[in-house]
Structures are given as C-alpha cells and as structure tokens.
Write a protein that holds these residues in place. Structure first.
Motif, mmCIF file in Angstrom:
data_model
loop_
_atom_site.group_PDB
_atom_site.id
_atom_site.type_symbol
_atom_site.label_atom_id
_atom_site.label_comp_id
_atom_site.label_asym_id
_atom_site.label_seq_id
_atom_site.Cartn_x
_atom_site.Cartn_y
_atom_site.Cartn_z
ATOM 1 N N ILE A 79 -6.830 -7.227 10.218
ATOM 2 C CA ILE A 79 -5.749 -6.284 10.529
ATOM 3 C C ILE A 79 -4.767 -6.171 9.369
ATOM 4 C CG2 ILE A 79 -5.962 -6.897 12.967
ATOM 5 C CD1 ILE A 79 -3.176 -8.197 12.755
ATOM 6 N N GLU A 80 -4.771 -7.144 8.457
ATOM 7 C CA GLU A 80 -3.847 -7.157 7.327
ATOM 8 C C GLU A 80 -4.430 -6.497 6.079
ATOM 9 O OE1 GLU A 80 -0.939 -7.925 7.889
ATOM 10 O OE2 GLU A 80 -0.541 -10.002 8.447
ATOM 11 N N ILE A 81 -5.702 -6.167 6.093
ATOM 12 C CA ILE A 81 -6.366 -5.722 4.870
ATOM 13 C C ILE A 81 -5.731 -4.462 4.278
ATOM 14 C CG2 ILE A 81 -8.524 -4.708 4.037
ATOM 15 C CD1 ILE A 81 -9.984 -6.869 5.685
ATOM 16 N N PRO A 82 -5.490 -3.393 5.050
ATOM 17 C CA PRO A 82 -4.858 -2.225 4.423
ATOM 18 C C PRO A 82 -3.493 -2.550 3.815
ATOM 19 C CG PRO A 82 -5.851 -1.615 6.516
ATOM 20 C CD PRO A 82 -5.892 -3.112 6.451
ATOM 21 N N ASP A 96 -3.671 4.916 5.059
ATOM 22 C CA ASP A 96 -2.314 5.361 5.416
ATOM 23 C C ASP A 96 -2.163 5.553 6.923
ATOM 24 O OD1 ASP A 96 -1.570 5.252 2.789
ATOM 25 O OD2 ASP A 96 -1.843 7.397 2.408
ATOM 26 N N ARG A 97 -3.193 6.040 7.566
ATOM 27 C CA ARG A 97 -3.126 6.207 9.029
ATOM 28 C C ARG A 97 -3.003 4.847 9.708
ATOM 29 N NH1 ARG A 97 -1.885 7.735 13.771
ATOM 30 N NH2 ARG A 97 -3.422 8.666 15.173
ATOM 31 N N TRP A 98 -3.753 3.868 9.223
ATOM 32 C CA TRP A 98 -3.647 2.509 9.765
ATOM 33 C C TRP A 98 -2.249 1.959 9.550
ATOM 34 C CZ3 TRP A 98 -6.836 -0.585 12.653
ATOM 35 C CH2 TRP A 98 -6.467 -1.937 12.752
ATOM 36 N N MET A 99 -1.712 2.142 8.347
ATOM 37 C CA MET A 99 -0.367 1.647 8.068
ATOM 38 C C MET A 99 0.660 2.302 8.973
ATOM 39 S SD MET A 99 -0.615 -0.647 5.696
ATOM 40 C CE MET A 99 1.049 -0.735 5.034
ATOM 41 N N GLY A 100 0.412 3.541 9.380
ATOM 42 C CA GLY A 100 1.350 4.224 10.262
ATOM 43 C C GLY A 100 1.440 3.604 11.642
ATOM 44 N N VAL A 101 0.353 2.994 12.129
ATOM 45 C CA VAL A 101 0.383 2.384 13.463
ATOM 46 C C VAL A 101 0.496 0.865 13.386
ATOM 47 C CG1 VAL A 101 -1.019 4.258 14.400
ATOM 48 C CG2 VAL A 101 -2.129 2.126 13.694
ATOM 49 N N ARG A 139 -2.646 -2.105 -0.198
ATOM 50 C CA ARG A 139 -1.582 -1.259 -0.732
ATOM 51 C C ARG A 139 -0.593 -2.085 -1.562
ATOM 52 N NH1 ARG A 139 -4.070 2.836 -0.625
ATOM 53 N NH2 ARG A 139 -3.740 4.635 0.754
ATOM 54 N N ALA A 140 -0.261 -3.276 -1.122
ATOM 55 C CA ALA A 140 0.655 -4.128 -1.884
ATOM 56 C C ALA A 140 0.063 -4.505 -3.242
ATOM 57 C CB ALA A 140 0.987 -5.388 -1.084
ATOM 58 N N TRP A 141 -1.234 -4.638 -3.301
ATOM 59 C CA TRP A 141 -1.947 -4.934 -4.549
ATOM 60 C C TRP A 141 -1.900 -3.747 -5.507
ATOM 61 C CZ3 TRP A 141 -7.062 -2.969 -5.846
ATOM 62 C CH2 TRP A 141 -7.656 -3.589 -6.944
ATOM 63 N N GLY A 142 -1.642 -2.559 -4.977
ATOM 64 C CA GLY A 142 -1.582 -1.361 -5.796
ATOM 65 C C GLY A 142 -2.763 -0.428 -5.602
ATOM 66 N N GLY A 143 -3.621 -0.738 -4.622
ATOM 67 C CA GLY A 143 -4.778 0.110 -4.374
ATOM 68 C C GLY A 143 -4.384 1.461 -3.817
ATOM 69 N N ARG A 144 -5.070 2.506 -4.259
ATOM 70 C CA ARG A 144 -4.716 3.872 -3.861
ATOM 71 C C ARG A 144 -5.816 4.593 -3.092
ATOM 72 N NH1 ARG A 144 -1.554 6.445 -9.136
ATOM 73 N NH2 ARG A 144 0.143 4.885 -9.228
ATOM 74 N N ALA A 145 -6.916 3.952 -2.831
ATOM 75 C CA ALA A 145 -8.020 4.623 -2.140
ATOM 76 C C ALA A 145 -7.588 5.068 -0.748
ATOM 77 C CB ALA A 145 -9.228 3.693 -2.043
ATOM 78 N N GLY A 188 -7.962 7.021 12.348
ATOM 79 C CA GLY A 188 -7.472 5.951 11.487
ATOM 80 C C GLY A 188 -8.442 4.824 11.276
ATOM 81 N N VAL A 189 -9.457 4.712 12.140
ATOM 82 C CA VAL A 189 -10.392 3.601 12.002
ATOM 83 C C VAL A 189 -11.727 3.995 12.615
ATOM 84 C CG1 VAL A 189 -9.742 2.485 14.193
ATOM 85 C CG2 VAL A 189 -10.677 1.102 12.333
#
Length: 415
Positions: A200-203, A263-268, A207-213, A240-241
């Motif tokens: 559940i923490e992967i996205p 981004d959709r995952w991060m939104g929820v 993003r914190a690592w700087g990934g943009r995919a 989102g998943v």
C-alpha cells in the motif's frame, strides 16, 4: 424497547461513518463486521505463505457481469452488516507492445528483512527478478525493503540493476509494533504483516523517490514472468488499481498482482489509511481482505486484470502457454510452492503438504494433470541456478537439502 434499538443503531452508524469522506464508505450496524476468509487457500496466496482458515471464503468471491459501460463486479456474501457491495469496473486493463525507445514500467516487490523462517522468499524474489530480466524487458525492477538495512540479498539485487528502497517508516509500523509488544502476535506474524502491507506504500515511496511514471506494477515474490506484459494502462481515468483473479478466473480477489495508477492511488491514500485504522489493521489473508473491501467501497476505482497477469498452475497450461489467444505474462505459485510441498507431491510424496494444498494438487491432477506444475518447477529451477552467485554444485536447486532456501545461498562468494 423498539425505539431504543433504533436510536442505538443510528448512533453507532454515525460514530462509525462520520468523517469517512470516500464514496461508498463503510456503514455498519453495531460492531464492525468480521472480515471473512477470501478463499479455501486463505494465506497461501501471500508471499509469506502462512496457511490458515477454511473454505468460508466462498462467501467472499466476486462475479464479473457485463453492463453497458463495461463490467460490474458483484460480491456474493456478507461484505458488511447491512448490504452487499459492488466494485464497478468501467474499463479493464490493456497493454501494447513495448519498444526499447519507450520508458520502462516500474515493477515492485515488497519484503521485510528475512529471518524467522522466511529465508526462502529471498530465493523466490531472486527467481522473479531473473525471469523478468529474461522475459520482461519493459519492466524496471524495484524492491521495497521494509525496515531493514543492506544485506547480502539487497546487494545481490543491486548488482542486477534492482532499485532498492530502504523504507523504515511505513504508516502501519506502530500498529503492528503494539500488537507484538502486547503479545497479540508473535515475531513471525509481525514480520509477515510488515512485509505484506508494504504494497500500500509503494506509490508513495515511488513518488518520494522522484519517480514520474503514471503506472507501476506490484507482484508478490512467488511469481515468474513468462512473457513481457508490455505497456499497461486503464481505459477509464477514474480507475486507480487493477486487481487479479483469485482461485477462479475472472473473479477479482487476489492482491498478489496489482497495477497502480499512481496519482489516483495517492488521491485515495488518506482514506485508505483511515479505513485500515477503522479495522485496526486486522484482516484475513493479511492485507488482502481489507484491500478488496476498500476497493469495493470506492466507486469506479478497481478494475479486473487479465487472467494471464496472475495465472495459477492449477488452471492448467493451455497449448503453447496460451489462454484465449493470450500469452501468459505472470505465473503465480498460488498455494503449492517450490521446496514447499510441490516437489514432494510431484515425486509421489505428500507428507509435507497440508490438507488444503493437498486438496488443490489432487484436484489439479484429476482435471488437468500435473504437466503445468512440472514445467513451472523446471523453469523455477533454471532461474534459481542462474541466480545463485557462487555456482557451486552443492548449492544447485537439485542438490539442496533441508532447510532448503534457509541455507542462505544468495550471499557473497568466497574468494
């Protein structure tokens, strides 16, 4: 007396639901409903492979029913105390062929440092990496290493181009630490939970690592890549998943393979954490029942992944490894695993197999035969022998003796 009961029901419902803003929020009357088992294999799907449960999970399966917008996934059985829940799938996952000029899709494994009898899963992860390197060049391998420092296994990963994220602050750490300190769970269970909920923490970590995919793929460690899944996406923006099938094809329920729209995952994500806290991070099949319940409560959020992205050997091997004309992309050792019951059964022994695994293998043998399992095991052995860095005959898969993978063959070789 009737009026009093009604008032109590309303008050409890307000207390439970107040402040939960996501669509389809959990509504309960009285105590929170107990999360049911997901299938007769229960925790057998999980990368830590702890067995338990019973066949009660038949009440927690889902069906795919077509509608005008795509498909409706309906869950049978009690999902809450008051009504059934639905997962509305308005667009399925799809893919296109990848070319070397295009960016690769991040692919994550999530583990905690091994020990406590889990060393074999470093070997499974190594085989997954080796199979991806050979058969899935579109994937960029990552490892979420939950709560640990660099060791022989992470060094092995980094030497093969795996991006290792040393992650020490998962949102659920305090909850599981409290359970451990109170004696509610043992160290082995604590280790399993810490690794299991890492997905559940992967996205967020990515993003914190700087990934943009836009998309990333997660799999359990007990998988092999047979073909390249290619560039993956959803046809509908709200999705989102993507969730794979469980014991039966075309039925959402197995979180061993997940396709995230980041981004959709991060939104929820905040609502997901609230939901997990509502259930005090307790669910059957580790995180799986909680996640499937949450997905069912957020409208247009979850989509069914193709069967070929989470293929089980007990479905049999179709000619040329194909299902309905599609190559099998990801094979999942769901239940019986190498050096854990599977080898013994194929050699005519079953003393190492629990009742549930034995039932699964016998049913597979009766319906399809065991050629698919034999083929997968042979492929696993080949990748394992490629992964072992020292290449000593005594360390080959065929020469391993108990405690098998716990001998720590993924190590620095002697001079």
């Amino acid at each position: 007396r009737v009026v009093v009961v009604v008032v109590v029901v309303v008050v409890v419902e307000i207390c439970v639901c107040r402040g939960r803003a996501y669509e389809g929020r959990v509504r309960t009357r009285g105590a929170l409903p107990h999360l049911p088992h997901h299938d007769s294999l229960d925790n057998a799907h999980h990368p830590y492979g702890l067995m338990g449960g019973n066949a009660a999970g038949r009440n927690d399966r889902v069906d795919i029913l077509p509608d005008a917008s795509g498909a409706v996934v309906r869950r049978r059985g009690a999902i809450s105390a008051t009504r059934k829940s639905t997962i509305r799938v308005r667009g399925v996952a799809e893919f296109e062929d990848w070319t070397p000029e295009q960016p690769r899709t991040p692919w994550f494994l999530a583990m905690r440092p091994q020990g406590n009898g889990f060393e074999e899963y470093e070997a499974f992860a190594a085989v997954a990496v080796m199979s991806a390197m050979e058969n899935a060049p579109s994937l960029e391998p990552h490892l979420l290493w939950v709560g640990g420092e660099k060791n022989n296994f992470t060094a092995w990963c980094e030497n093969r181009g795996v991006v290792v994220h040393y992650f020490t602050t998962p949102v659920y750490k305090e909850a599981f630490d409290v359970m451990l300190a109170s004696g509610e769970i043992k160290e082995r269970r604590h280790a399993a939970l810490m690794g299991a909920f890492g997905r559940i923490e992967i996205p967020r970590v990515y993003r914190a690592w700087g990934g943009r995919a836009e998309y990333l793929l997660y799999t359990d460690v007990d998988v092999m890549f047979f073909t390249d899944p290619g560039l993956m996406r959803f046809r509908v923006a709200k999705i989102g998943v993507g969730v794979g099938p469980q014991v039966s094809k075309n039925k959402v329920g197995n979180t061993g393979v997940l396709l995230f729209r980041v981004d959709r995952w991060m939104g929820v994500y905040p609502e997901l954490v609230q939901f997990m806290e509502l259930y005090k991070w307790r669910g059957r099949s580790f995180e799986q029942a909680l996640l499937i319940r949450f997905f069912s409560r957020v409208r247009d959020f979850a989509s069914l992944l193709p069967n070929t992205w989470n293929w089980k050997a007990y479905w049999g091997c179709h000619p040329n490894g194909r299902d309905a004309g599609q190559d099998i992309a990801i094979g999942h050792f769901h239940g019986p695993k190498p050096k854990m019951c599977l080898d013994d059964y194929l050699d005519g022994r079953n003393e190492s197999c629990g009742h549930q695994l034995l039932h699964r293998l016998k049913a597979t043998e009766k319906t399809f035969g065991l050629n698919c399992y034999r083929s997968w095991l042979s492929t696993f052995e080949r990748f394992y022998d490629q992964a072992v860095p020292c290449k000593l005959p005594s360390e080959s898969y065929s020469n391993m003796r108990p405690p098998f993978f716990q001998q720590g063959y993924l190590r620095v070789c002697p001079d």
